[in-house]
Design a protein around this motif. Structure first.
Motif, PDB file in Angstrom:
ATOM      1  N   ILE A  23       0.835  -1.205   0.000  1.00  0.00           N
ATOM      2  CA  ILE A  23       0.000   0.000   0.000  1.00  0.00           C
ATOM      3  C   ILE A  23       0.872   1.259   0.000  1.00  0.00           C
ATOM      4  O   ILE A  23       1.822   1.378   0.775  1.00  0.00           O
ATOM      5  CB  ILE A  23      -0.915   0.030   1.239  1.00  0.00           C
ATOM      6  CG1 ILE A  23      -1.877  -1.159   1.240  1.00  0.00           C
ATOM      7  CG2 ILE A  23      -1.684   1.356   1.324  1.00  0.00           C
ATOM      8  CD1 ILE A  23      -2.923  -1.112   0.169  1.00  0.00           C
ATOM      9  N   ASP A  24       0.536   2.201  -0.866  1.00  0.00           N
ATOM     10  CA  ASP A  24       1.146   3.532  -0.874  1.00  0.00           C
ATOM     11  C   ASP A  24       0.048   4.567  -0.645  1.00  0.00           C
ATOM     12  O   ASP A  24      -0.954   4.562  -1.359  1.00  0.00           O
ATOM     13  CB  ASP A  24       1.814   3.837  -2.223  1.00  0.00           C
ATOM     14  CG  ASP A  24       3.033   2.970  -2.501  1.00  0.00           C
ATOM     15  OD1 ASP A  24       3.608   2.415  -1.547  1.00  0.00           O
ATOM     16  OD2 ASP A  24       3.405   2.854  -3.679  1.00  0.00           O
ATOM     17  N   LEU A  25       0.230   5.411   0.340  1.00  0.00           N
ATOM     18  CA  LEU A  25      -0.697   6.537   0.536  1.00  0.00           C
ATOM     19  C   LEU A  25      -0.017   7.614   1.349  1.00  0.00           C
ATOM     20  O   LEU A  25       1.003   7.368   1.995  1.00  0.00           O
ATOM     21  CB  LEU A  25      -2.011   6.099   1.189  1.00  0.00           C
ATOM     22  CG  LEU A  25      -2.054   5.538   2.618  1.00  0.00           C
ATOM     23  CD1 LEU A  25      -1.955   6.648   3.666  1.00  0.00           C
ATOM     24  CD2 LEU A  25      -3.337   4.777   2.853  1.00  0.00           C
ATOM     25  N   HIS A  26      -0.595   8.797   1.335  1.00  0.00           N
ATOM     26  CA  HIS A  26      -0.063   9.870   2.169  1.00  0.00           C
ATOM     27  C   HIS A  26      -1.196  10.776   2.625  1.00  0.00           C
ATOM     28  O   HIS A  26      -2.265  10.841   1.996  1.00  0.00           O
ATOM     29  CB  HIS A  26       1.000  10.682   1.420  1.00  0.00           C
ATOM     30  CG  HIS A  26       0.441  11.580   0.363  1.00  0.00           C
ATOM     31  ND1 HIS A  26       0.164  11.152  -0.922  1.00  0.00           N
ATOM     32  CD2 HIS A  26       0.088  12.908   0.390  1.00  0.00           C
ATOM     33  CE1 HIS A  26      -0.316  12.146  -1.630  1.00  0.00           C
ATOM     34  NE2 HIS A  26      -0.380  13.224  -0.866  1.00  0.00           N
ATOM     35  N   VAL A  27      -0.960  11.459   3.736  1.00  0.00           N
ATOM     36  CA  VAL A  27      -1.880  12.462   4.265  1.00  0.00           C
ATOM     37  C   VAL A  27      -1.063  13.706   4.574  1.00  0.00           C
ATOM     38  O   VAL A  27      -0.062  13.636   5.285  1.00  0.00           O
ATOM     39  CB  VAL A  27      -2.592  11.978   5.547  1.00  0.00           C
ATOM     40  CG1 VAL A  27      -3.560  13.051   6.053  1.00  0.00           C
ATOM     41  CG2 VAL A  27      -3.321  10.667   5.311  1.00  0.00           C
ATOM     42  N   ASP A  28      -1.477  14.835   4.031  1.00  0.00           N
ATOM     43  CA  ASP A  28      -0.787  16.099   4.282  1.00  0.00           C
ATOM     44  C   ASP A  28      -1.308  16.761   5.543  1.00  0.00           C
ATOM     45  O   ASP A  28      -2.388  16.418   6.056  1.00  0.00           O
ATOM     46  CB  ASP A  28      -0.958  17.050   3.098  1.00  0.00           C
ATOM     47  CG  ASP A  28      -0.221  16.579   1.856  1.00  0.00           C
ATOM     48  OD1 ASP A  28       0.771  15.827   2.007  1.00  0.00           O
ATOM     49  OD2 ASP A  28      -0.644  16.944   0.747  1.00  0.00           O
ATOM     50  N   LEU A 210      -9.148   4.049  -2.869  1.00  0.00           N
ATOM     51  CA  LEU A 210     -10.060   2.918  -2.994  1.00  0.00           C
ATOM     52  C   LEU A 210      -9.250   1.634  -2.903  1.00  0.00           C
ATOM     53  O   LEU A 210      -8.376   1.381  -3.736  1.00  0.00           O
ATOM     54  CB  LEU A 210     -10.811   2.984  -4.326  1.00  0.00           C
ATOM     55  CG  LEU A 210     -11.769   1.832  -4.630  1.00  0.00           C
ATOM     56  CD1 LEU A 210     -12.849   1.721  -3.557  1.00  0.00           C
ATOM     57  CD2 LEU A 210     -12.406   2.037  -6.010  1.00  0.00           C
ATOM     58  N   LEU A 211      -9.513   0.824  -1.866  1.00  0.00           N
ATOM     59  CA  LEU A 211      -8.806  -0.432  -1.658  1.00  0.00           C
ATOM     60  C   LEU A 211      -9.606  -1.597  -2.206  1.00  0.00           C
ATOM     61  O   LEU A 211     -10.831  -1.675  -2.010  1.00  0.00           O
ATOM     62  CB  LEU A 211      -8.551  -0.667  -0.163  1.00  0.00           C
ATOM     63  CG  LEU A 211      -7.160  -0.327   0.381  1.00  0.00           C
ATOM     64  CD1 LEU A 211      -6.826   1.123   0.121  1.00  0.00           C
ATOM     65  CD2 LEU A 211      -7.057  -0.669   1.855  1.00  0.00           C
ATOM     66  N   ARG A 215      -4.937  -3.866  -1.980  1.00  0.00           N
ATOM     67  CA  ARG A 215      -4.167  -2.999  -2.870  1.00  0.00           C
ATOM     68  C   ARG A 215      -4.951  -1.721  -3.146  1.00  0.00           C
ATOM     69  O   ARG A 215      -6.183  -1.728  -3.111  1.00  0.00           O
ATOM     70  CB  ARG A 215      -3.851  -3.705  -4.188  1.00  0.00           C
ATOM     71  CG  ARG A 215      -2.902  -4.882  -4.051  1.00  0.00           C
ATOM     72  CD  ARG A 215      -2.634  -5.535  -5.403  1.00  0.00           C
ATOM     73  NE  ARG A 215      -1.580  -6.535  -5.340  1.00  0.00           N
ATOM     74  CZ  ARG A 215      -1.772  -7.803  -4.994  1.00  0.00           C
ATOM     75  NH1 ARG A 215      -2.979  -8.210  -4.676  1.00  0.00           N
ATOM     76  NH2 ARG A 215      -0.749  -8.645  -4.947  1.00  0.00           N
ATOM     77  N   VAL A 216      -4.237  -0.639  -3.454  1.00  0.00           N
ATOM     78  CA  VAL A 216      -4.901   0.599  -3.863  1.00  0.00           C
ATOM     79  C   VAL A 216      -5.315   0.451  -5.317  1.00  0.00           C
ATOM     80  O   VAL A 216      -4.470   0.391  -6.214  1.00  0.00           O
ATOM     81  CB  VAL A 216      -3.974   1.818  -3.691  1.00  0.00           C
ATOM     82  CG1 VAL A 216      -4.652   3.071  -4.243  1.00  0.00           C
ATOM     83  CG2 VAL A 216      -3.620   2.020  -2.220  1.00  0.00           C
TER      84      VAL A 216
END
Length: 238
Positions: A23-28, A210-211, A215-216
């Motif tokens: 999983i790759d994600l980020h939150v600013d 969306l998973l 996986r994204v």
């Protein structure tokens, strides 16, 4: 705007069963992000891995600092990330007031802790009325209010919310989301939401992941997802 949480190639599961597959994600900082997906997609596993509750591999960076393959939960909280887990997340045998004090366990500013308790009693007046009551005897909605307030007692930069609407009456859910929106606007606390009530979550969020089976599958602006017919049918119910 700088990145508050960065997750890369995250893999996690239970025993020999892998649930997340890179999983790759980020939150600013100050951002509201929602994670959507069907049951079994890995949403709760993602939240538990970020919080350090289960082992994981890959990279979890909080405020630019590497948290490690399995960050310790107390270190995650101290770094500014707090979780409202699925299923309320209160200490059922302790009182409302004791739950709030435990939420501030990483803090040493006694006056500030007292001030925050008073603040959350103002936000959730029913908790003030029940401050000496054992948490396990509260209604479902009251327990969820307590879970949110307890998580916020650490003054997190990022609040993780795992299905806070689950099993609650619509009016209670609407009130909780209104509080989350106000917290984000007034204090700048970023939110990462895993939520079955996709319509409410998308109204609050700026971005979506969306998973599908760990996986994204796709990501993008919340407006794009609201305007996508396939996503609306699958996750919004219309």
């Amino acid at each position: 705007m700088s990145t508050l949480l960065s997750v890369e190639r995250l893999m996690a599961g239970y025993g020999q069963a892998r649930v997340l597959h890179g999983i790759d994600l980020h939150v600013d900082e100050g951002e509201v992000v929602v994670v959507l997906g069907a049951n079994g997609a890995g949403k709760t596993t993602l939240m538990r891995a970020i919080s350090g509750l289960i082992p994981s591999t890959g990279s979890i960076r909080i405020g630019g600092a590497e948290a490690g393959g399995r960050p310790r939960p107390e270190k995650v909280v101290a770094a500014g990330v707090s979780l409202v887990p699925q299923g309320r997340g209160t200490f059922a045998a302790l009182t409302v007031l004791e739950n709030l004090r435990i939420g501030a366990a990483v803090r040493r500013d006694t006056a500030g802790i007292k001030q925050d308790i008073e603040h959350w009693f103002e936000v959730f007046p029913v908790l003030h009325q029940r401050e000496g009551q054992v948490a396990g005897t509260l209604s479902g909605g009251e327990q969820q209010m307590l879970a949110v307030a307890r998580a916020l007692m650490s003054r997190p930069k990022l609040l993780l919310c795992d299905e806070i609407s689950l099993g609650l009456a619509p009016i209670v859910v609407a009130d909780l989301f209104a509080v989350l929106g106000r917290i984000n606007r007034e204090s700048g606390t970023a939110l990462l939401l895993v939520e079955q009530n996709a319509e409410l979550a998308l109204a609050l969020a700026s971005r979506v992941y969306l998973l599908e089976v760990g996986r994204v599958a796709s990501s993008g602006a919340a407006d794009e997802f609201r305007d996508n017919d396939a996503v609306r049918r699958a996750y919004l119910g219309y």
